[in-house]
Write a protein that holds these residues in place. Structure first.
Motif, PDB file in Angstrom:
ATOM      1  N   ARG A  88       0.850  -1.193   0.000  1.00 24.05           N
ATOM      2  CA  ARG A  88       0.000   0.000   0.000  1.00 24.05           C
ATOM      3  C   ARG A  88       0.880   1.235   0.000  1.00 24.05           C
ATOM      4  NH1 ARG A  88      -3.666  -0.400   5.177  1.00 24.05           N
ATOM      5  NH2 ARG A  88      -4.184   1.785   4.701  1.00 24.05           N
ATOM      6  N   ASP A  89       0.412   2.248  -0.714  1.00 24.12           N
ATOM      7  CA  ASP A  89       1.080   3.541  -0.746  1.00 24.12           C
ATOM      8  C   ASP A  89       0.064   4.555  -0.238  1.00 24.12           C
ATOM      9  OD1 ASP A  89       2.232   6.001  -1.340  1.00 24.12           O
ATOM     10  OD2 ASP A  89       3.171   5.273  -3.162  1.00 24.12           O
ATOM     11  N   ASN A  90       0.152   4.867   1.023  1.00 18.34           N
ATOM     12  CA  ASN A  90      -0.830   5.773   1.622  1.00 18.34           C
ATOM     13  C   ASN A  90      -0.795   7.161   0.975  1.00 18.34           C
ATOM     14  OD1 ASN A  90      -1.701   3.755   3.324  1.00 18.34           O
ATOM     15  ND2 ASN A  90      -0.532   4.484   5.094  1.00 18.34           N
ATOM     16  N   ALA A  91       0.369   7.578   0.518  1.00 18.97           N
ATOM     17  CA  ALA A  91       0.479   8.904  -0.106  1.00 18.97           C
ATOM     18  C   ALA A  91      -0.278   8.967  -1.419  1.00 18.97           C
ATOM     19  CB  ALA A  91       1.945   9.259  -0.323  1.00 18.97           C
ATOM     20  N   LYS A  92      -0.389   7.825  -2.092  1.00 18.43           N
ATOM     21  CA  LYS A  92      -1.096   7.763  -3.372  1.00 18.43           C
ATOM     22  C   LYS A  92      -2.490   7.173  -3.233  1.00 18.43           C
ATOM     23  CE  LYS A  92       3.055   7.400  -6.236  1.00 18.43           C
ATOM     24  NZ  LYS A  92       3.774   6.618  -7.271  1.00 18.43           N
ATOM     25  N   ASN A  93      -2.883   6.867  -2.002  1.00 18.95           N
ATOM     26  CA  ASN A  93      -4.205   6.269  -1.756  1.00 18.95           C
ATOM     27  C   ASN A  93      -4.424   5.028  -2.614  1.00 18.95           C
ATOM     28  OD1 ASN A  93      -4.728   8.443  -0.028  1.00 18.95           O
ATOM     29  ND2 ASN A  93      -5.599   9.659  -1.688  1.00 18.95           N
ATOM     30  N   THR A  94      -3.407   4.206  -2.719  1.00 23.15           N
ATOM     31  CA  THR A  94      -3.442   3.063  -3.622  1.00 23.15           C
ATOM     32  C   THR A  94      -2.896   1.813  -2.937  1.00 23.15           C
ATOM     33  OG1 THR A  94      -3.181   4.503  -5.541  1.00 23.15           O
ATOM     34  CG2 THR A  94      -2.700   2.179  -5.870  1.00 23.15           C
ATOM     35  N   VAL A  95      -3.555   0.721  -3.221  1.00 23.03           N
ATOM     36  CA  VAL A  95      -3.096  -0.594  -2.780  1.00 23.03           C
ATOM     37  C   VAL A  95      -2.759  -1.407  -4.031  1.00 23.03           C
ATOM     38  CG1 VAL A  95      -3.727  -2.714  -1.561  1.00 23.03           C
ATOM     39  CG2 VAL A  95      -4.520  -0.501  -0.720  1.00 23.03           C
ATOM     40  N   TYR A  96      -1.699  -2.176  -3.943  1.00 23.06           N
ATOM     41  CA  TYR A  96      -1.229  -2.941  -5.087  1.00 23.06           C
ATOM     42  C   TYR A  96      -1.252  -4.442  -4.800  1.00 23.06           C
ATOM     43  CZ  TYR A  96       0.700   1.638  -6.290  1.00 23.06           C
ATOM     44  OH  TYR A  96       0.845   2.972  -6.564  1.00 23.06           O
ATOM     45  N   LEU A  97      -1.341  -5.219  -5.857  1.00 20.33           N
ATOM     46  CA  LEU A  97      -1.188  -6.664  -5.770  1.00 20.33           C
ATOM     47  C   LEU A  97      -0.283  -7.079  -6.920  1.00 20.33           C
ATOM     48  CD1 LEU A  97      -2.226  -9.106  -4.072  1.00 20.33           C
ATOM     49  CD2 LEU A  97      -3.781  -9.570  -5.982  1.00 20.33           C
ATOM     50  N   GLU A  98       0.953  -7.429  -6.589  1.00 22.37           N
ATOM     51  CA  GLU A  98       1.901  -7.882  -7.598  1.00 22.37           C
ATOM     52  C   GLU A  98       1.853  -9.401  -7.648  1.00 22.37           C
ATOM     53  OE1 GLU A  98       5.289  -4.518  -6.820  1.00 22.37           O
ATOM     54  OE2 GLU A  98       5.406  -5.812  -8.572  1.00 22.37           O
ATOM     55  N   MET A  99       1.633  -9.922  -8.829  1.00 27.90           N
ATOM     56  CA  MET A  99       1.493 -11.372  -8.995  1.00 27.90           C
ATOM     57  C   MET A  99       2.521 -11.860 -10.008  1.00 27.90           C
ATOM     58  SD  MET A  99      -2.654 -11.760  -9.019  1.00 27.90           S
ATOM     59  CE  MET A  99      -2.844 -10.930 -10.593  1.00 27.90           C
ATOM     60  N   LYS A 100       3.209 -12.917  -9.681  1.00 24.00           N
ATOM     61  CA  LYS A 100       4.193 -13.522 -10.573  1.00 24.00           C
ATOM     62  C   LYS A 100       3.940 -15.015 -10.652  1.00 24.00           C
ATOM     63  CE  LYS A 100       7.686 -14.060  -6.949  1.00 24.00           C
ATOM     64  NZ  LYS A 100       9.086 -13.741  -6.535  1.00 24.00           N
ATOM     65  N   SER A 101       4.617 -15.652 -11.602  1.00 20.95           N
ATOM     66  CA  SER A 101       4.454 -17.097 -11.798  1.00 20.95           C
ATOM     67  C   SER A 101       2.982 -17.475 -11.859  1.00 20.95           C
ATOM     68  CB  SER A 101       5.151 -17.868 -10.665  1.00 20.95           C
ATOM     69  OG  SER A 101       6.516 -17.544 -10.601  1.00 20.95           O
ATOM     70  N   LEU A 102       2.235 -16.703 -12.630  1.00 20.07           N
ATOM     71  CA  LEU A 102       0.787 -16.914 -12.695  1.00 20.07           C
ATOM     72  C   LEU A 102       0.448 -18.286 -13.263  1.00 20.07           C
ATOM     73  CD1 LEU A 102      -0.234 -13.324 -13.725  1.00 20.07           C
ATOM     74  CD2 LEU A 102      -1.092 -14.545 -11.727  1.00 20.07           C
ATOM     75  N   LYS A 103      -0.618 -18.860 -12.722  1.00 21.95           N
ATOM     76  CA  LYS A 103      -1.090 -20.176 -13.124  1.00 21.95           C
ATOM     77  C   LYS A 103      -2.482 -20.063 -13.739  1.00 21.95           C
ATOM     78  CE  LYS A 103       1.312 -22.275  -9.183  1.00 21.95           C
ATOM     79  NZ  LYS A 103       1.156 -23.136  -7.978  1.00 21.95           N
ATOM     80  N   LEU A 104      -2.863 -21.092 -14.464  1.00 23.84           N
ATOM     81  CA  LEU A 104      -4.202 -21.107 -15.068  1.00 23.84           C
ATOM     82  C   LEU A 104      -5.276 -20.863 -14.017  1.00 23.84           C
ATOM     83  CD1 LEU A 104      -3.837 -24.168 -17.476  1.00 23.84           C
ATOM     84  CD2 LEU A 104      -3.648 -21.742 -18.049  1.00 23.84           C
TER      85      LEU A 104
END
Length: 116
Positions: A71-87
């Motif tokens: 989360r970046d409180n200064a940007k009022n944004t929450v992120y979800l980084e996903m790697k090695s994605l599966k079906l």
């Protein structure tokens, strides 16, 4: 009630990566808990990841080690980084916040499709 808007979904091949964003309509500094959920076709919505204002994080077992919530409180944004994605990661991903006195707020969702 805070408005949430997800973005960053798309179509990727297995093994690929995506970064989802959840932009809030107002400051998230005072929102203690924010979460990402997902709902696959024909299945119930399930919790993917949680982040607390103090920085603590938790992950659903099937994504642990492949997903990072931040989360970046200064940007009022929450992120979800996903790697090695599966079906099986194919789903609509939703951002959620819960605020005492206001209850749950949800975004409209962003589609993630993993296919070869």
């Amino acid at each position: 009630q805070v408005q949430l808007m997800e973005s960053g979904g798309g179509s990727v091949q297995p093994g690929g990566s995506l970064r989802l964003s959840c932009a809030a309509s107002r400051s998230i500094f005072s929102i203690n808990v924010m979460r990402w959920y997902r709902q696959a076709p024909g299945k119930e919505r399930e919790l993917v990841a949680t982040i607390f204002n103090g920085g603590a994080k938790s992950y659903e077992d099937s994504v642990a080690g492949r997903v990072t919530i931040s989360r970046d409180n200064a940007k009022n944004t929450v992120y979800l980084e996903m790697k090695s994605l599966k079906l099986e990661d194919t789903a609509v991903y939703y951002c959620n916040s819960w605020i005492p006195g206001e209850g749950d707020s949800w975004g409209q969702g962003t589609q993630v499709t993993v296919s070869s």
